[in-house]
Scaffold this active site. Structure first.
Site, PDB file in Angstrom:
ATOM      1  N   ARG A 177      40.946  55.638   4.839  1.00 47.48           N
ATOM      2  CA  ARG A 177      39.482  55.703   4.748  1.00 47.48           C
ATOM      3  C   ARG A 177      39.001  56.668   5.835  1.00 47.48           C
ATOM      4  NH1 ARG A 177      36.301  50.057   5.092  1.00 47.48           N
ATOM      5  NH2 ARG A 177      36.700  50.448   7.286  1.00 47.48           N
ATOM      6  N   MET A 218      15.542  33.590  -9.670  1.00 46.87           N
ATOM      7  CA  MET A 218      15.213  34.420  -8.509  1.00 46.87           C
ATOM      8  C   MET A 218      14.827  33.569  -7.296  1.00 46.87           C
ATOM      9  SD  MET A 218      12.439  37.505  -8.080  1.00 46.87           S
ATOM     10  CE  MET A 218      13.071  38.497  -9.403  1.00 46.87           C
ATOM     11  N   LYS A 241      27.540  44.399  13.517  1.00 46.78           N
ATOM     12  CA  LYS A 241      26.922  45.284  12.514  1.00 46.78           C
ATOM     13  C   LYS A 241      26.224  44.433  11.445  1.00 46.78           C
ATOM     14  CE  LYS A 241      31.362  45.458  10.082  1.00 46.78           C
ATOM     15  NZ  LYS A 241      32.560  46.271   9.816  1.00 46.78           N
ATOM     16  N   TYR A 285      17.180  29.519 -17.391  1.00 49.81           N
ATOM     17  CA  TYR A 285      17.280  30.723 -18.214  1.00 49.81           C
ATOM     18  C   TYR A 285      18.559  30.707 -19.060  1.00 49.81           C
ATOM     19  CZ  TYR A 285      13.568  32.950 -15.488  1.00 49.81           C
ATOM     20  OH  TYR A 285      12.383  33.267 -14.895  1.00 49.81           O
TER      21      TYR A 285
HETATM   22  C1  LIG Z   1      33.633  45.446  10.490  1.00 47.31           C
HETATM   23  C2  LIG Z   1      34.696  45.996  11.337  1.00 47.31           C
HETATM   24  C3  LIG Z   1      35.457  45.150  12.160  1.00 47.31           C
HETATM   25  C4  LIG Z   1      35.368  43.643  12.098  1.00 47.31           C
HETATM   26  O1  LIG Z   1      36.144  43.153  11.023  1.00 47.31           O
HETATM   27  P1  LIG Z   1      36.339  41.575  10.823  1.00 47.31           P
HETATM   28  O2  LIG Z   1      37.241  41.458   9.663  1.00 47.31           O
HETATM   29  O3  LIG Z   1      34.971  41.029  10.510  1.00 47.31           O
HETATM   30  O4  LIG Z   1      36.874  41.067  12.101  1.00 47.31           O
HETATM   31  C5  LIG Z   1      36.362  45.725  13.034  1.00 47.31           C
HETATM   32  N1  LIG Z   1      36.524  47.070  13.065  1.00 47.31           N
HETATM   33  C6  LIG Z   1      35.832  47.902  12.266  1.00 47.31           C
HETATM   34  C7  LIG Z   1      36.078  49.357  12.353  1.00 47.31           C
HETATM   35  C8  LIG Z   1      34.902  47.404  11.374  1.00 47.31           C
HETATM   36  O5  LIG Z   1      34.217  48.230  10.575  1.00 47.31           O
END
Ligand SMILES: *Cc1c(COP(=O)(O)O)cnc(C)c1O
Length: 359
Positions: free
Chosen positions: A130, A304, A35, A256
């Site tokens: 969650r 920046m 992701k 800055y």
């Molecule tokens: C992002 C995510 C993972 C991976 O988590 P890591 O800590 O990066 O291994 C696994 N399961 C779900 C549902 C996630 O959202």
């Protein structure tokens, strides 16, 4: 000449880290979590470096489209499931496995039936509060989904709120409590429970599959356990160059807000990387930057497009000298700690103006 900043992605390190996860998996199928553009490393690099994974886990349908276009033919998993009915056609067209975490999703699948072999995981809440159903409901939900024509239940999934090697002091939901919360569902066929931390540190977490993210990018899932100690290799190296050297007399200040003041006559390297590249603006004076083969401290506020580094003790530094912001010489975990955040955030915040070089 173009601006010298780039994120170099080491696909050999990706393969190495995946191999290490395989050893810890003890036969479980490995979903590589890609992701957020593979935690900032790009889906292109992931498709190359994690080619041996059993599947890719993502969050949105457009990621699935890109991966299919890149030639990824193995399974894809939507970690949070679909977001509305508009996503449903893509599940079949792109052959995406979906998580189901809410009643509204089950109803959507029932309305849209019959399916042509739709694969689903049922999300259970093991204490994060969650997403997900109460674990005791699993048998009933699995039966209900299995009764949707063309729908196949692969098993339960859960996501741990805590999976460090040693729970933080006062942690009220360690892995043991989360497994207890799951009850018999933790042993259900097809279960996919572990994230990176549980994979590396918690052999008591069973299942038929796991989801590994951060560890595949060479970062420790526990900030207190160095990645090198776990045998991980960093994948992303954020690199750039010195673009100018500024001689600052004792008493002169830099950048800055004039945050840093020279106590002695100093040489300041101006480096082509700033917060618009994803380097944290909150980085304090003294944070390490690898310049011309040595570590040198940040001197002055992050701008920046530039940072300033005290290279008075690095005589080799000159315009064109190589710089690493994070990577093999500067652990991203250490840098994140200094900026008051976590390594995940630094990696995913690589700005899109930073070109990625896949090696
Ligand atoms: C992002 C995510 C993972 C991976 O988590 P890591 O800590 O990066 O291994 C696994 N399961 C779900 C549902 C996630 O959202």
């Amino acid at each position: 000449m173009s601006r010298p900043i780039r994120a170099v992605i080491d696909t050999d390190a990706m393969r190495h880290n995946l191999e290490l996860v395989r050893k810890h998996a003890r036969g479980r199928r490995v979903w590589a979590v890609v992701k957020a553009d593979a935690y900032g490393h790009t889906l292109e690099a992931a498709a190359a470096g994690f080619a041996a994974a059993d599947g890719f886990a993502i969050v949105e349908v457009p990621e699935a489209e890109r991966l299919r276009r890149l030639g990824w033919t193995k399974p894809l998993l939507l970690l949070e499931g679909f977001f509305d009915d508009g996503d449903l056609d893509a599940l079949e067209q792109l052959d995406i496995t979906t998580v189901v975490h809410s009643e509204w999703m089950i109803q959507a699948l029932e309305r849209r039936a019959p399916w042509h072999d739709l694969k689903v995981f049922v999300k259970l809440n093991s204490g994060m509060n969650r997403l997900g159903f109460a674990p005791a409901e699993y048998p009933r939900l699995a039966a209900r989904l299995a009764a949707v024509p063309g729908c196949r239940v692969l098993g339960p999934v859960t996501h741990f709120a805590n999976a460090e090697r040693t729970p933080a002091p006062g942690c009220r939901v360690p892995v043991a409590a989360q497994l207890a919360c799951l009850g018999p569902a933790a042993q259900a066929p097809g279960a996919c429970l572990a994230n990176s931390g549980a994979t590396l540190f918690h052999d008591e977490v069973a299942g038929d599959a796991l989801r590994a993210g951060i560890v595949l990018y060479g970062v420790s899932p526990d900030a207190l356990v160095p990645a090198g100690q776990l045998g991980l290799e960093p994948v992303m190296s954020l690199q750039t160059e010195v673009i100018a050297i500024q001689d600052v007399p004792a008493g002169g200040s830099v950048g800055y807000g004039s945050r840093w003041t020279a106590r002695r006559a100093s040489r300041i390297a101006v480096v082509a990387c700033g917060y618009a590249d994803g380097y944290p603006r909150r980085m304090p004076d003294g944070a390490p930057v690898w310049v011309a083969g040595s570590l040198a401290p940040i001197a002055g506020a992050v701008s920046m497009d530039m940072i300033t580094v005290d290279v008075t003790d690095v005589p080799a530094a000159r315009p064109g000298s190589p710089v690493e912001l994070w990577g093999r010489h500067v652990p991203v975990t250490e840098l994140a700690r200094l900026a008051g955040t976590i390594d995940y955030e630094l990696l995913v915040h690589r700005a899109c103006r930073v070109p990625v070089v896949v090696k």
